[in-house]
Scaffold this motif. Structure first.
Motif, PDB file in Angstrom:
ATOM      1  N   LYS A  16       0.062  22.293 -35.953  1.00 29.03           N
ATOM      2  CA  LYS A  16      -0.729  23.326 -36.603  1.00 29.03           C
ATOM      3  C   LYS A  16      -1.889  22.683 -37.344  1.00 29.03           C
ATOM      4  O   LYS A  16      -1.705  21.776 -38.151  1.00 29.03           O
ATOM      5  N   PHE A  18      -5.045  23.835 -39.721  1.00 26.88           N
ATOM      6  CA  PHE A  18      -5.713  24.929 -40.428  1.00 26.88           C
ATOM      7  C   PHE A  18      -7.208  24.692 -40.347  1.00 26.88           C
ATOM      8  O   PHE A  18      -7.686  23.595 -40.631  1.00 26.88           O
ATOM      9  N   ARG A  57       6.945  28.574 -42.535  1.00 23.99           N
ATOM     10  CA  ARG A  57       6.107  29.750 -42.274  1.00 23.99           C
ATOM     11  C   ARG A  57       5.934  29.975 -40.779  1.00 23.99           C
ATOM     12  O   ARG A  57       5.955  31.111 -40.313  1.00 23.99           O
ATOM     13  N   LEU A  60       9.010  31.303 -39.205  1.00 30.02           N
ATOM     14  CA  LEU A  60       9.292  32.690 -39.570  1.00 30.02           C
ATOM     15  C   LEU A  60       8.186  33.651 -39.143  1.00 30.02           C
ATOM     16  O   LEU A  60       8.192  34.813 -39.515  1.00 30.02           O
ATOM     17  N   GLY A  61       7.230  33.134 -38.388  1.00 34.61           N
ATOM     18  CA  GLY A  61       6.234  34.020 -37.795  1.00 34.61           C
ATOM     19  C   GLY A  61       5.086  34.401 -38.701  1.00 34.61           C
ATOM     20  O   GLY A  61       4.335  35.314 -38.391  1.00 34.61           O
ATOM     21  N   LEU A  62       4.934  33.718 -39.828  1.00 37.12           N
ATOM     22  CA  LEU A  62       3.820  34.052 -40.721  1.00 37.12           C
ATOM     23  C   LEU A  62       2.563  33.292 -40.343  1.00 37.12           C
ATOM     24  O   LEU A  62       1.458  33.690 -40.679  1.00 37.12           O
ATOM     25  N   VAL A  63       2.754  32.167 -39.654  1.00 32.91           N
ATOM     26  CA  VAL A  63       1.630  31.337 -39.245  1.00 32.91           C
ATOM     27  C   VAL A  63       1.790  31.090 -37.751  1.00 32.91           C
ATOM     28  O   VAL A  63       2.900  30.938 -37.254  1.00 32.91           O
ATOM     29  N   ARG A  64       0.680  31.099 -37.048  1.00 34.74           N
ATOM     30  CA  ARG A  64       0.742  30.842 -35.612  1.00 34.74           C
ATOM     31  C   ARG A  64       0.623  29.366 -35.323  1.00 34.74           C
ATOM     32  O   ARG A  64      -0.304  28.707 -35.782  1.00 34.74           O
ATOM     33  N   LEU A  81      11.759  37.028 -33.096  1.00 27.86           N
ATOM     34  CA  LEU A  81      12.036  37.201 -34.532  1.00 27.86           C
ATOM     35  C   LEU A  81      12.501  38.601 -34.926  1.00 27.86           C
ATOM     36  O   LEU A  81      13.446  38.736 -35.701  1.00 27.86           O
ATOM     37  N   PRO A  82      11.864  39.650 -34.395  1.00 26.50           N
ATOM     38  CA  PRO A  82      12.338  40.985 -34.789  1.00 26.50           C
ATOM     39  C   PRO A  82      13.825  41.167 -34.495  1.00 26.50           C
ATOM     40  O   PRO A  82      14.532  41.837 -35.244  1.00 26.50           O
ATOM     41  N   ALA A  85      15.787  38.620 -37.073  1.00 24.28           N
ATOM     42  CA  ALA A  85      15.492  38.731 -38.511  1.00 24.28           C
ATOM     43  C   ALA A  85      16.664  39.265 -39.343  1.00 24.28           C
ATOM     44  O   ALA A  85      16.895  38.777 -40.450  1.00 24.28           O
ATOM     45  N   ALA A  90      15.477  34.452 -45.848  1.00 23.92           N
ATOM     46  CA  ALA A  90      14.510  33.380 -46.086  1.00 23.92           C
ATOM     47  C   ALA A  90      13.704  33.633 -47.344  1.00 23.92           C
ATOM     48  O   ALA A  90      13.369  34.775 -47.665  1.00 23.92           O
ATOM     49  N   VAL A  92      10.128  31.839 -48.845  1.00 22.53           N
ATOM     50  CA  VAL A  92       9.100  30.850 -48.576  1.00 22.53           C
ATOM     51  C   VAL A  92       8.253  30.692 -49.826  1.00 22.53           C
ATOM     52  O   VAL A  92       7.586  31.626 -50.242  1.00 22.53           O
ATOM     53  N   PRO A  95       8.318  33.505 -53.555  1.00 20.82           N
ATOM     54  CA  PRO A  95       7.788  34.801 -53.137  1.00 20.82           C
ATOM     55  C   PRO A  95       7.371  35.646 -54.332  1.00 20.82           C
ATOM     56  O   PRO A  95       7.909  35.513 -55.419  1.00 20.82           O
ATOM     57  N   GLN A  96       6.385  36.494 -54.092  1.00 25.20           N
ATOM     58  CA  GLN A  96       5.882  37.363 -55.148  1.00 25.20           C
ATOM     59  C   GLN A  96       6.503  38.736 -54.983  1.00 25.20           C
ATOM     60  O   GLN A  96       6.574  39.261 -53.883  1.00 25.20           O
TER      61      GLN A  96
ATOM     62  N   SER B 131      -1.075  39.503 -53.227  1.00 19.61           N
ATOM     63  CA  SER B 131       0.071  39.120 -54.038  1.00 19.61           C
ATOM     64  C   SER B 131       1.192  38.490 -53.223  1.00 19.61           C
ATOM     65  O   SER B 131       2.110  37.904 -53.768  1.00 19.61           O
ATOM     66  N   PRO B 142       9.765  41.431 -39.175  1.00 19.16           N
ATOM     67  CA  PRO B 142       8.695  40.620 -38.584  1.00 19.16           C
ATOM     68  C   PRO B 142       7.966  41.372 -37.472  1.00 19.16           C
ATOM     69  O   PRO B 142       7.877  40.900 -36.361  1.00 19.16           O
ATOM     70  N   ARG B 144       4.423  42.991 -37.284  1.00 17.20           N
ATOM     71  CA  ARG B 144       3.222  43.186 -38.088  1.00 17.20           C
ATOM     72  C   ARG B 144       2.583  44.539 -37.892  1.00 17.20           C
ATOM     73  O   ARG B 144       2.191  45.194 -38.859  1.00 17.20           O
ATOM     74  N   ASP B 320      -2.934  34.119 -39.791  1.00 22.26           N
ATOM     75  CA  ASP B 320      -2.012  33.322 -40.609  1.00 22.26           C
ATOM     76  C   ASP B 320      -1.919  33.961 -41.981  1.00 22.26           C
ATOM     77  O   ASP B 320      -2.931  34.233 -42.619  1.00 22.26           O
ATOM     78  N   LEU B 321      -0.702  34.195 -42.428  1.00 15.03           N
ATOM     79  CA  LEU B 321      -0.533  34.835 -43.729  1.00 15.03           C
ATOM     80  C   LEU B 321      -0.110  33.822 -44.776  1.00 15.03           C
ATOM     81  O   LEU B 321       0.775  33.011 -44.537  1.00 15.03           O
TER      82      LEU B 321
END
Ligand SMILES: Nc1ncnc2c1ncn2[C@@H]1O[C@H](COP(=O)(O)OP(=O)(O)OP(=O)(O)O)[C@@H](O)[C@H]1O
Ligand SMILES: [Mg+2]
Lengths: 331, 322
Positions: A16, A18, A57, A60-64, A81-82, A85, A90, A92, A95-96, B131, B142, B144, B320-321
């Protein structure tokens, strides 16, 4: 990758980079591999910015990912993942949560969104020690309480696999111990745990396996004991009255000796009795003779070469560029 | 469905939404209060004077018609030629006449609701993106497109429901004011049909504003992105480009402005003046006006929605999140 997978998490050749708007590029993962087998409590270690969070990430599918293969619970990630899940809990990187909800409401909403029975909410709140504060707004929680809430959210689904990115972040000593006990409990219940942390003593206590990452590549992996023994150089700490004379004797005998302020470090020692015998014969009485077994911290620092220099502050990316280190412990 | 309920709780619990709702209520309250203050129930004397004025006007119109018909031409021409029937409301001053003023008041309400919808929808997704709340949710679900779509659907439904309720209360309040301290005016079937149509179109505009706010905030990953888009559009295009069009002497600058389409959408049709349409022809038969209708407006809205909301979903699928 051979299908079907038996490992709970299998990552191969993950890459990966960025890219920023201004054309900058930062390589976060550079062909990273990791295998976590069922039932392990697997520690995930690496210096700041080495790619731990990015790995999780991506998994867990948040980043490609740019390249590489991943599977989770035997199914391809992120495509499946769906489907998986509901079996993966998880957190990461801290978390907020929405500050205006109470802790309980936060979990209730997640439970609802994920189809988890509402009774689980109070059970997990008690499990992480938030039962009495569950009715307060999240914004009034301390850092450690938010972290506990995060762990509670990961436990809500009764997962088979728990992925925790720095769960000890912000926890007090009692909290850290509770987290340790919790992970042991979960592990005893057959849950596979992948946990990243910077508290190496903690990892050494909790985990049975580790993977160490540096600059986006794996530098070591295997059972904790095996990783440590790979770094056991047979060193002893020796304390005697006349350090210089003792150093001379041992050097003459062909042992590598390092002179420190108040003790010597002697390597390649096959039999410690031999040292006390040699020095005793010359009238030097050994006051301390202890084996230096490597701990995770020293191994980690050696592997990632992240030990601070004499005076220059170390910069985050001043770590080892991994070469082909073979510890003979890779699966 | 569960996801939608969860989203709805989240929306309802936002301070910002509460604040905006209060501002909305306050704005409507002030409008109603000034209307009440500026209106009074006509006295008997005023009624009598107004009735007399109506009679005079009727007489004058009758005279005009007779003149017209005497100079032959068709009766339909004369119908069109003479003014409309005089109404008593035209001769009552300082009196709130519901039938005459409610349309403008509804436009005012729609403008407020659209602003409200835009801000609420933008902040709803923007705050979650900044946030990390969205990340959290995606760890649970998962999917989106489903997650973002549910969010959009929830905010649209909520905004629509609130706007519908607000419209009924708003119109009801002014009707009550008219009954108590003004006159309702001529409230025939056609009047109500037009009013319902205006409100319906207005609600469409409100939904459009919400969707654009949501899409822009998603694209820009921030609530501020939506505000920036609007501010930039207003300054650079509605003001800046208009000046440039003026300088380069473009014939129909209005047809490039979103505000023209918003006007057309609400009014059904708006006419603009094409300054070069008749420069090389011989006057009178040349039509220098052109119309923008609500159909054109609908098409423009659809294109904008496809670009901004469609773009938001397309990029969100792969982004990318943090
Ligand atoms: N969204 C992003 N954009 C650009 N660079 C990023 C982004 N996320 C991470 N990076 C970079 O990728 C590298 C790996 O970051 P990552 O967060 O995975 O490290 P980490 O091992 O989790 O560190 P830490 O121990 O500090 O949590 C770092 O150099 C970081 O600067
Ligand atoms: Mg991290």
């Amino acid at each position: 990758m051979v299908w079907p997978m038996t490992a709970v998490i299998q990552i191969e050749g993950l890459r990966k980079t960025f890219r920023t708007f201004r054309g900058g590029a930062r390589v976060a993962l550079n062909g990273f591999d990791m295998t976590v087998e069922a039932g392990q409590v697997h520690g995930f270690l690496g210096p700041n910015g080495s790619g731990k969070t990015t790995t999780l990430r991506t998994l867990l599918g948040l980043v490609r990912a740019d390249d590489g293969h991943m599977s989770i619970l035997g199914q391809r990630a992120p495509e499946a993942l769906p489907a998986v899940a509901p079996r993966v809990g998880a957190i990461v990187e801290s978390p907020q949560f929405f500050g205006n909800f109470t802790g309980r409401r936060t979990l209730q909403l997640l439970a609802r969104a994920g189809g988890v029975p509402a009774e689980r909410v109070d059970a997990v709140l008690a499990q992480v020690g938030l039962r009495d504060r569950a009715g307060e707004r999240v914004k009034a929680y301390s850092l450690g309480m938010k972290q506990r809430l995060a762990v509670a959210s990961a436990l809500l689904k009764q997962p088979e696999l728990l992925i925790l990115d720095e769960p000890a972040n912000g926890l007090d000593p009692a909290g850290i111990r509770e987290m340790r006990d919790l992970m042991r409990e979960l592990s005893a219940a057959g849950i596979t745990v992948l946990v990243s942390s910077h508290i190496l003593a903690e990892i050494q206590l909790i985990c049975d396996h580790v993977t160490i990452i540096s600059r986006g590549q794996r530098v070591a992996t295997g059972p904790v004991a095996a990783v440590l023994s790979g770094f056991d150089k047979g060193e002893y700490r020796v304390r005697v009255g006349d350090l210089d004379r003792a150093a001379g004797v041992l050097t003459t005998a062909g042992l590598p000796v390092t002179r420190n302020d108040d003790h010597l470090v002697v390597a390649d020692v096959a039999d410690s009795a031999w040292i006390s015998e040699q020095l005793g014969q010359r009238g030097m009485w050994v006051t301390e003779l202890t084996p230096i077994t490597p701990d995770l911290e020293s191994v980690f620092l050696q592997l990632t070469a992240a030990a601070p220099g004499p005076s220059v502050p170390r910069q985050v990316d001043d770590v080892v560029q991994p070469g082909p280190i073979d510890l003979g412990v890779q699966p | 469905m569960n996801l939608a309920l969860a989203e709805f709780s989240r929306l309802a619990a936002r301070r910002f939404v509460l604040l905006m709702t209060m501002l909305l209520v306050a704005a409507f309250g002030v409008t109603a209060a000034t209307t009440v203050a500026g209106s009074h129930e006509p006295t008997t004397a005023e009624w009598e004077r107004a009735e007399q004025e109506v009679r005079f006007a009727e007489a004058r119109i009758e005279q005009l018609r007779q003149d017209c018909e005497r100079r032959q031409v068709s009766p339909t021409f004369c119908d069109a030629y003479v003014e409309r029937e005089p109404r008593i409301e035209d001769y009552l001053f300082g009196v709130f006449v519901f039938s005459q003023e409610i349309t403008d008041l509804v436009y005012f309400m729609i403008a407020f609701l659209a602003l409200f919808a835009f801000l609420v929808a933008a902040s709803f997704v923007g705050a979650e993106l900044t946030s990390g709340g969205m990340t959290n949710l995606l760890l649970w679900r998962p999917q989106r497109v489903t997650v973002l779509g549910t969010k959009l659907g929830t905010v649209l439904a909520a905004v629509l429901a609130l706007s519908a309720v607000a419209s009924v209360l708003y119109i009801g309040a002014f009707y009550a004011i008219a009954e108590v301290t003004g006159v309702p005016g001529d409230l025939d079937g056609e009047f109500w049909r037009d009013l319902v149509l205006s409100v319906t179109r207005g609600l469409g505009l409100v939904l459009f504003a919400a969707a654009i706010g949501f899409g822009a905030a998603t694209l820009g990953r921030h609530t501020a992105a939506a505000l920036g888009l609007i501010a930039t559009y207003a300054i650079v295009w509605e003001v800046g480009a208009r000046i440039v069009f003026e300088v380069v002497e473009l014939g129909r600058p209005d047809q490039y402005m979103l505000t023209s389409y918003i006007g057309a959408w609400m009014a059904g049709e708006v006419s603009f003046y094409d300054r070069f349409a008749c420069t090389d022809s011989f006057g009178s038969l040349c039509q220098s006006q052109y119309e923008v209708t609500w159909v054109h407006a609908g098409a423009v809205f659809a294109i904008l929605l496809a670009a901004i909301v469609g773009g938001a979903f397309a990029t969100f699928r792969h982004r990318d999140l943090a």
